[in-house]
Design a protein around this motif. Structure first.
Motif, PDB file in Angstrom:
ATOM      1  N   ALA A 122     -45.400 -20.911 -32.343  1.00 59.65           N
ATOM      2  CA  ALA A 122     -45.537 -22.091 -33.198  1.00 59.65           C
ATOM      3  C   ALA A 122     -44.749 -23.317 -32.733  1.00 59.65           C
ATOM      4  O   ALA A 122     -45.323 -24.406 -32.590  1.00 59.65           O
ATOM      5  N   PRO A 123     -43.425 -23.225 -32.495  1.00 60.34           N
ATOM      6  CA  PRO A 123     -42.681 -24.459 -32.188  1.00 60.34           C
ATOM      7  C   PRO A 123     -43.074 -25.106 -30.862  1.00 60.34           C
ATOM      8  O   PRO A 123     -42.824 -26.296 -30.665  1.00 60.34           O
ATOM      9  N   TYR A 124     -43.696 -24.347 -29.969  1.00 58.19           N
ATOM     10  CA  TYR A 124     -43.922 -24.820 -28.608  1.00 58.19           C
ATOM     11  C   TYR A 124     -45.369 -25.262 -28.371  1.00 58.19           C
ATOM     12  O   TYR A 124     -45.616 -26.107 -27.505  1.00 58.19           O
ATOM     13  N   LEU A 125     -46.301 -24.724 -29.138  1.00 59.49           N
ATOM     14  CA  LEU A 125     -47.706 -25.069 -28.950  1.00 59.49           C
ATOM     15  C   LEU A 125     -48.277 -25.924 -30.075  1.00 59.49           C
ATOM     16  O   LEU A 125     -49.283 -26.604 -29.887  1.00 59.49           O
ATOM     17  N   LEU A 126     -47.664 -25.879 -31.260  1.00 63.88           N
ATOM     18  CA  LEU A 126     -48.222 -26.640 -32.380  1.00 63.88           C
ATOM     19  C   LEU A 126     -48.311 -28.141 -32.102  1.00 63.88           C
ATOM     20  O   LEU A 126     -49.276 -28.782 -32.543  1.00 63.88           O
ATOM     21  N   PRO A 127     -47.352 -28.759 -31.409  1.00 65.82           N
ATOM     22  CA  PRO A 127     -47.529 -30.193 -31.123  1.00 65.82           C
ATOM     23  C   PRO A 127     -48.842 -30.483 -30.400  1.00 65.82           C
ATOM     24  O   PRO A 127     -49.537 -31.455 -30.717  1.00 65.82           O
ATOM     25  N   ARG A 131     -51.968 -32.432 -32.298  1.00 66.15           N
ATOM     26  CA  ARG A 131     -52.432 -33.686 -31.682  1.00 66.15           C
ATOM     27  C   ARG A 131     -53.926 -33.611 -31.380  1.00 66.15           C
ATOM     28  O   ARG A 131     -54.681 -34.578 -31.616  1.00 66.15           O
ATOM     29  N   LEU A 132     -54.385 -32.456 -30.881  1.00 66.50           N
ATOM     30  CA  LEU A 132     -55.807 -32.284 -30.592  1.00 66.50           C
ATOM     31  C   LEU A 132     -56.642 -32.397 -31.861  1.00 66.50           C
ATOM     32  O   LEU A 132     -57.668 -33.101 -31.891  1.00 66.50           O
ATOM     33  N   VAL A 133     -56.221 -31.711 -32.917  1.00 66.12           N
ATOM     34  CA  VAL A 133     -56.974 -31.734 -34.166  1.00 66.12           C
ATOM     35  C   VAL A 133     -57.007 -33.151 -34.750  1.00 66.12           C
ATOM     36  O   VAL A 133     -58.041 -33.617 -35.233  1.00 66.12           O
ATOM     37  N   HIS A 134     -55.871 -33.831 -34.695  1.00 66.39           N
ATOM     38  CA  HIS A 134     -55.798 -35.187 -35.238  1.00 66.39           C
ATOM     39  C   HIS A 134     -56.723 -36.139 -34.490  1.00 66.39           C
ATOM     40  O   HIS A 134     -57.421 -36.965 -35.097  1.00 66.39           O
ATOM     41  N   ASP A 135     -56.752 -36.018 -33.164  1.00 65.32           N
ATOM     42  CA  ASP A 135     -57.518 -36.961 -32.350  1.00 65.32           C
ATOM     43  C   ASP A 135     -59.007 -36.620 -32.306  1.00 65.32           C
ATOM     44  O   ASP A 135     -59.858 -37.521 -32.349  1.00 65.32           O
ATOM     45  N   ARG A 136     -59.334 -35.322 -32.207  1.00 63.11           N
ATOM     46  CA  ARG A 136     -60.723 -34.938 -31.972  1.00 63.11           C
ATOM     47  C   ARG A 136     -61.450 -34.478 -33.233  1.00 63.11           C
ATOM     48  O   ARG A 136     -62.669 -34.620 -33.332  1.00 63.11           O
ATOM     49  N   TYR A 137     -60.708 -33.891 -34.183  1.00 66.35           N
ATOM     50  CA  TYR A 137     -61.345 -33.332 -35.385  1.00 66.35           C
ATOM     51  C   TYR A 137     -60.679 -33.890 -36.639  1.00 66.35           C
ATOM     52  O   TYR A 137     -60.045 -33.161 -37.405  1.00 66.35           O
ATOM     53  N   PRO A 138     -60.792 -35.181 -36.873  1.00 68.55           N
ATOM     54  CA  PRO A 138     -60.072 -35.821 -37.993  1.00 68.55           C
ATOM     55  C   PRO A 138     -60.519 -35.341 -39.368  1.00 68.55           C
ATOM     56  O   PRO A 138     -59.769 -35.490 -40.338  1.00 68.55           O
ATOM     57  N   ASP A 139     -61.717 -34.757 -39.468  1.00 73.38           N
ATOM     58  CA  ASP A 139     -62.201 -34.289 -40.771  1.00 73.38           C
ATOM     59  C   ASP A 139     -61.832 -32.835 -41.047  1.00 73.38           C
ATOM     60  O   ASP A 139     -62.193 -32.299 -42.100  1.00 73.38           O
ATOM     61  N   LEU A 140     -61.134 -32.206 -40.124  1.00 77.88           N
ATOM     62  CA  LEU A 140     -60.735 -30.814 -40.294  1.00 77.88           C
ATOM     63  C   LEU A 140     -59.408 -30.745 -41.035  1.00 77.88           C
ATOM     64  O   LEU A 140     -58.427 -31.382 -40.641  1.00 77.88           O
ATOM     65  N   ASP A 141     -59.376 -29.997 -42.119  1.00 78.80           N
ATOM     66  CA  ASP A 141     -58.148 -29.811 -42.907  1.00 78.80           C
ATOM     67  C   ASP A 141     -57.429 -28.577 -42.381  1.00 78.80           C
ATOM     68  O   ASP A 141     -57.641 -27.460 -42.839  1.00 78.80           O
ATOM     69  N   LEU A 142     -56.558 -28.783 -41.394  1.00 80.46           N
ATOM     70  CA  LEU A 142     -55.850 -27.676 -40.769  1.00 80.46           C
ATOM     71  C   LEU A 142     -54.631 -27.296 -41.602  1.00 80.46           C
ATOM     72  O   LEU A 142     -53.757 -28.125 -41.874  1.00 80.46           O
ATOM     73  N   GLN A 143     -54.563 -26.029 -42.003  1.00 81.05           N
ATOM     74  CA  GLN A 143     -53.434 -25.500 -42.755  1.00 81.05           C
ATOM     75  C   GLN A 143     -52.778 -24.407 -41.923  1.00 81.05           C
ATOM     76  O   GLN A 143     -53.419 -23.415 -41.569  1.00 81.05           O
TER      77      GLN A 143
END
Length: 330
Positions: A122-127, A131-143
């Motif tokens: 988690a601490p090493y790959l989540l950034p 960032r990928l989800v925010h930039d490419r999949y803005p409509d995805l509600d990632l929890q």
């Protein structure tokens, strides 16, 4: 006089009850059947205790069957309750599958995606993931849910989680792995250690080193022990287990209590904050671990998850890892 069956209530006629149970009643009963405690069951499904108790009572009336044996100390399932709890669970599972299928036919990468991530990832790959989800999949509600491997797999099987990011292989039935990358393990030690700075450390060096590991339950602990066994480490060699997380582990190493193994993606984060640490790299072939996404086999969102895995492989190219470009042929 014949004794009354405690699991069945007398009926006025041979006809079946006229009312059908509601989903909320089935959820309440399933929660009580799982927890055998009204307060815990109510908390688990976000219902007040009186409402839950009323829902179970109403269900019993609708079915004409006593499901729960209530005592002052505990809650028990009646014989009929034990049988019908399985049916209730099957109904709720079928409903969850229907909802998942309905969500899948909508546009991909929308709605909720519940991602389970293990603590050593988690601490090493989540950034990178965020960032990928925010930039490419803005409509995805990632929890994001950080959990150990066993808990994450249970959550995936139960439908509490949709997708996992963790170390593999898992060997779990009903789970499909989507490999992302391989990464080397690095030896971390105090700055004055004789192996510090070396780039060709033989695995055999692990046979006698005072090794510090994570607590039981972390897959990284098991992987480190497997590496040590492959290196010929005997059971008598000292292994100290005192840390619940990698940050604590490296602080113990900095204090001179031993050495440890870190995955390459964790090295910069965990050692860059402490000048009292040094690192060493193993000679080829270095011990490695594989990180992957894992989903339920046959998931309605399988195509979406495979596309996400491909995007993550691309996003992880700058990391100190070896991306698995053709996982189907690996």
């Amino acid at each position: 006089m014949a004794q009354e069956n405690p699991g069945l209530r007398p009926r006025k006629s041979g006809k079946s009850p006229g009312r059908q149970p509601s989903l909320s009643q089935l959820r309440a009963f399933a929660a009580v059947a799982e927890h055998l405690h009204f307060r815990d069951a109510a908390a688990a499904i976000g219902m007040s205790q009186p409402a839950l108790s009323g829902a179970v009572s109403t269900l019993e009336e609708a079915l004409g069957v006593q499901l729960i044996e209530r005592t002052t100390r505990k809650v028990l399932l009646s014989p009929a309750g034990e049988r019908l709890a399985l049916r209730a669970g099957a109904v709720l599972d079928a409903l969850a599958a229907l909802m998942e299928e309905a969500e899948a036919v909508r546009a991909p990468f929308t709605g909720v995606l519940r991602l389970g991530v293990i603590p050593t990832v988690a601490p090493y790959l989540l950034p990178t993931v965020l960032r990928l989800v925010h930039d490419r999949y803005p409509d995805l509600d990632l929890q994001v849910h950080e959990e150990q491997t066993s808990s994450a797999l249970e959550g995936l099987a139960a439908g509490r989680l949709d997708l996992l990011l963790l170390a593999v292989p898992l060997g779990a039935p009903g789970v499909t792995e989507l490999p992302l990358f391989d990464e080397d393990f690095v030896l971390v030690m105090a700055e004055d250690h004789g192996l510090g700075g070396q780039a060709d450390i033989p695995r055999a060096a692990l046979r006698e080193l005072p090794l510090l590991l994570l607590d039981e339950g972390h897959c990284l602990r098991d992987q480190a022990l497997d590496i040590c066994r492959e290196a010929g480490r005997t059971r008598g060699a000292p292994v100290t287990t005192t840390a619940a997380g990698l940050s604590t582990l490296v602080q113990l190493v900095a204090g001179g209590l031993g050495v440890t193994l870190l995955p390459r993606t964790a090295v910069t984060v965990e050692t860059g904050r402490n000048a009292a640490l040094s690192t060493g790299y193993f000679a080829d072939p270095a011990p490695t671990r594989r990180v992957a996404l894992a989903m339920r086999t046959g998931s309605a969102r399988g195509g979406e998850f495979e596309e996400l895995a491909a995007a993550l492989r691309e996003a992880m190219e700058p990391l100190p890892v070896r991306v698995v470009h053709h996982p189907d042929q690996d």
